[in-house]
Motif scaffolding. Structure first.
Motif, PDB file in Angstrom:
ATOM      1  N   ALA A 183       0.828  -1.208   0.000  1.00 53.53           N
ATOM      2  CA  ALA A 183       0.000   0.000   0.000  1.00 53.53           C
ATOM      3  C   ALA A 183       0.860   1.255   0.000  1.00 53.53           C
ATOM      4  CB  ALA A 183      -0.938  -0.007   1.208  1.00 53.53           C
ATOM      5  N   ILE A 184       1.958   1.253   0.772  1.00 59.40           N
ATOM      6  CA  ILE A 184       2.854   2.418   0.801  1.00 59.40           C
ATOM      7  C   ILE A 184       3.492   2.637  -0.568  1.00 59.40           C
ATOM      8  CG2 ILE A 184       5.025   3.274   1.754  1.00 59.40           C
ATOM      9  CD1 ILE A 184       4.219   1.992   4.421  1.00 59.40           C
ATOM     10  N   MET A 185       3.908   1.564  -1.208  1.00 61.44           N
ATOM     11  CA  MET A 185       4.507   1.721  -2.536  1.00 61.44           C
ATOM     12  C   MET A 185       3.479   2.198  -3.557  1.00 61.44           C
ATOM     13  SD  MET A 185       7.561   1.233  -1.956  1.00 61.44           S
ATOM     14  CE  MET A 185       8.074   1.439  -3.656  1.00 61.44           C
ATOM     15  N   ALA A 186       2.231   1.752  -3.416  1.00 58.10           N
ATOM     16  CA  ALA A 186       1.195   2.241  -4.335  1.00 58.10           C
ATOM     17  C   ALA A 186       0.972   3.730  -4.143  1.00 58.10           C
ATOM     18  CB  ALA A 186      -0.102   1.464  -4.106  1.00 58.10           C
ATOM     19  N   LEU A 187       1.029   4.218  -2.905  1.00 54.78           N
ATOM     20  CA  LEU A 187       0.878   5.651  -2.656  1.00 54.78           C
ATOM     21  C   LEU A 187       1.992   6.462  -3.327  1.00 54.78           C
ATOM     22  CD1 LEU A 187      -0.120   5.627   1.121  1.00 54.78           C
ATOM     23  CD2 LEU A 187      -1.579   6.244  -0.806  1.00 54.78           C
ATOM     24  N   HIS A 188       3.176   5.861  -3.448  1.00 53.27           N
ATOM     25  CA  HIS A 188       4.302   6.552  -4.079  1.00 53.27           C
ATOM     26  C   HIS A 188       4.405   6.263  -5.571  1.00 53.27           C
ATOM     27  CE1 HIS A 188       5.486   6.843   0.179  1.00 53.27           C
ATOM     28  NE2 HIS A 188       6.245   7.863  -0.189  1.00 53.27           N
ATOM     29  N   GLY A 189       3.457   5.490  -6.109  1.00 52.68           N
ATOM     30  CA  GLY A 189       3.520   5.155  -7.530  1.00 52.68           C
ATOM     31  C   GLY A 189       4.569   4.120  -7.848  1.00 52.68           C
ATOM     32  N   GLY A 190       5.072   3.409  -6.824  1.00 49.20           N
ATOM     33  CA  GLY A 190       6.101   2.411  -7.044  1.00 49.20           C
ATOM     34  C   GLY A 190       5.564   0.996  -6.926  1.00 49.20           C
TER      35      GLY A 190
END
Length: 470
Positions: free
Chosen positions: A438-445
């Motif tokens: 989820a954190i990576m999705a928030l950063h577009g990664g």
């Protein structure tokens, strides 16, 4: 009006009827004006022809005597003589004869010679309101060489024309009204048939229930214009089915995860209260309950974070961060835990990531804590940063028990554990890797995992230029 605004068929029918009515009215108006212009042209030509006939009669021998004794003979050469008016004027202005039974008053146009054209004809209106036309020309009175030239004025009132044009206008209006009515009926029928595929789609969509999300709309019989709509609805149903299945699985996993600590709390408390206990035993029960409650609190906090991240309620405050420094900070925090298990932590590489510091450290902490729990004693956990053209990659790699390939695609799912035998003996909530994703999705990664024979590497890729839109 509310029904007209709410019904697509009613609005299309109204617009179609309006277009047909305007087209019929426009065509009728054009035909009417063309008909009126043709009638006027024919009447003008007839009026000029009668003037020519009178001129020829005036040029015959004895015409002067007939003009004095029988002037009506000159009018009788014209059809519809009851509406015809003729006046003969001498060169000195004396009226030689005036055939005007109704005493009509009409303008006297200037004589333009023996052969006037349509441009010399003037309009007038009779006392009865009928339109009229009048023309003046010159003629020789008699056949002698010294015969005088007289002015002949020929006028005509067209009462029959007014009645005929009135009837014609009524017919055009009636035809336009009938055309509009026929268009309304045809439009309603065509729209009813044309919208039938849409009604079929609506009936199929009405059958969709939570238990029938696997049902798909048939697109084979739908017209080409509805194919994109049917495809979009089927794609929506597929997403709903997937989301509903994930929600059902999540609810089941959540109930299972909550049931165990709650059962532990309840069972321990009931056993402890079954008979009098010592203070040390009560303190041990409270410590065990506190441990379970802390685990529940962590699980609830993790689920709230995942729910907020899924609804775009978490906005990362991204800033440039030196990747190696962030890896070292997380490694320092877990150094004591690693030493307890005989593990070594090593940080290597360099690069800059554009990320939220708190969220980045939380993702790295989840990966490192997972590596510390599963790494083989005495091994080294490597935290590495690698900068590339497409962004910066952070990885956490450890040596330990290999992960079976069938588990790899599911590691980032909520409450998924590759080793089900672990149960709840450790501090894991089963949500750590889900939070990382989820954190990576928030950063577009992206977050990925690679497993070899005895090596497991989790990789976080941060794209260049910051977080994107999900």
């Amino acid at each position: 009006m509310a029904g007209l605004r709410g019904s697509l068929a009613a609005r299309v029918t109204a617009m179609f009827v309006l277009i047909v009515a305007l087209a019929a009215a426009g065509l009728g108006t054009w035909l009417y004006l063309s008909f009126v212009a043709e009638i006027e042209r024919r009447d003008d030509l007839a009026l000029l022809g009668k003037l020519r006939q009178i001129q020829l009669l005036l040029g015959r021998p004895g015409a002067a005597g007939l003009l004095r004794t029988q002037p009506d003979l000159f009018r009788d050469t014209m059809s519809g003589q009851e509406n015809s008016l003729v006046r003969f004027v001498a060169p000195d202005g004396t009226v030689l004869a005036d055939i005007n039974p109704g005493d009509e008053r009409y303008p006297i146009p200037p004589a333009t010679g023996a052969t006037p054209g349509r441009g010399a004809i003037a309009s007038w209106t009779s006392r009865a309101g009928a339109p009229g036309r009048v023309v003046a020309g010159t003629a020789r009175l008699g056949s002698g060489t010294a015969t005088p030239t007289v002015t002949v004025i020929v006028a005509r009132a067209y009462a029959d024309r007014s009645a005929m044009l009135t009837r014609f206008r009524h017919r055009i209006a009636g035809a336009a009204a009938i055309s509009a009515l026929a268009a309304a009926l045809c439009a309603a029928w065509m729209l009813h048939r044309g919208l039938r595929p849409l009604r079929v789609v609506a009936r199929h969509a009405a059958l969709v229930r939570p238990g029938t999300l696997g049902h798909r709309l048939e697109a084979g019989d739908a017209p080409s214009e509805l194919q994109p709509l049917v495809g979009a609805l089927n794609a929506m149903l597929a997403r709903l089915q997937e989301g509903y299945a994930r929600l059902s699985a999540f609810s089941a996993d959540l109930a299972h995860e909550f049931r165990t600590p709650v059962a532990n709390l309840l069972g321990q408390s009931q056993v402890m209260l079954a008979r009098p206990r010592s203070t040390a035993e009560y303190e041990g029960l409270l410590a065990s309950n506190i441990e379970e409650l802390e685990r529940l609190a962590r699980m609830i906090e993790s689920m709230l974070f995942l729910a907020r991240a899924g609804q775009d309620e978490v906005a990362p405050a991204s800033q440039p961060l030196r990747a190696l420094d962030e890896l070292a900070k997380v490694a320092d925090f877990y150094e004591g835990m690693a030493e307890d298990r005989g593990l070594h932590l090593a940080c290597a590489g360099d690069g800059v990531v554009l990320a939220d510091p708190a969220l980045l450290r939380r993702a790295l902490a989840n990966l490192l804590s997972n590596a510390v729990r599963h790494a083989s004693p005495g091994s080294t956990i490597v935290l590495r940063a690698e900068a590339g053209a497409g962004g910066t990659t952070l990885s956490v790699e450890n040596t330990g028990t290999p992960i079976a390939p069938e588990h790899l695609p599911h590691l980032f799912e909520r409450f998924y554990r590759a080793d089900a035998a672990r149960g709840h003996g450790d501090a894991s909530t089963g949500l750590g890797l889900s939070i990382v994703r989820a954190i990576m999705a928030l950063h577009g990664g992206t977050a990925t995992v690679h497993a070899g024979e005895d090596r497991v590497r989790f990789t976080l890729h941060f794209p260049a230029g910051g977080h994107g839109q999900r």
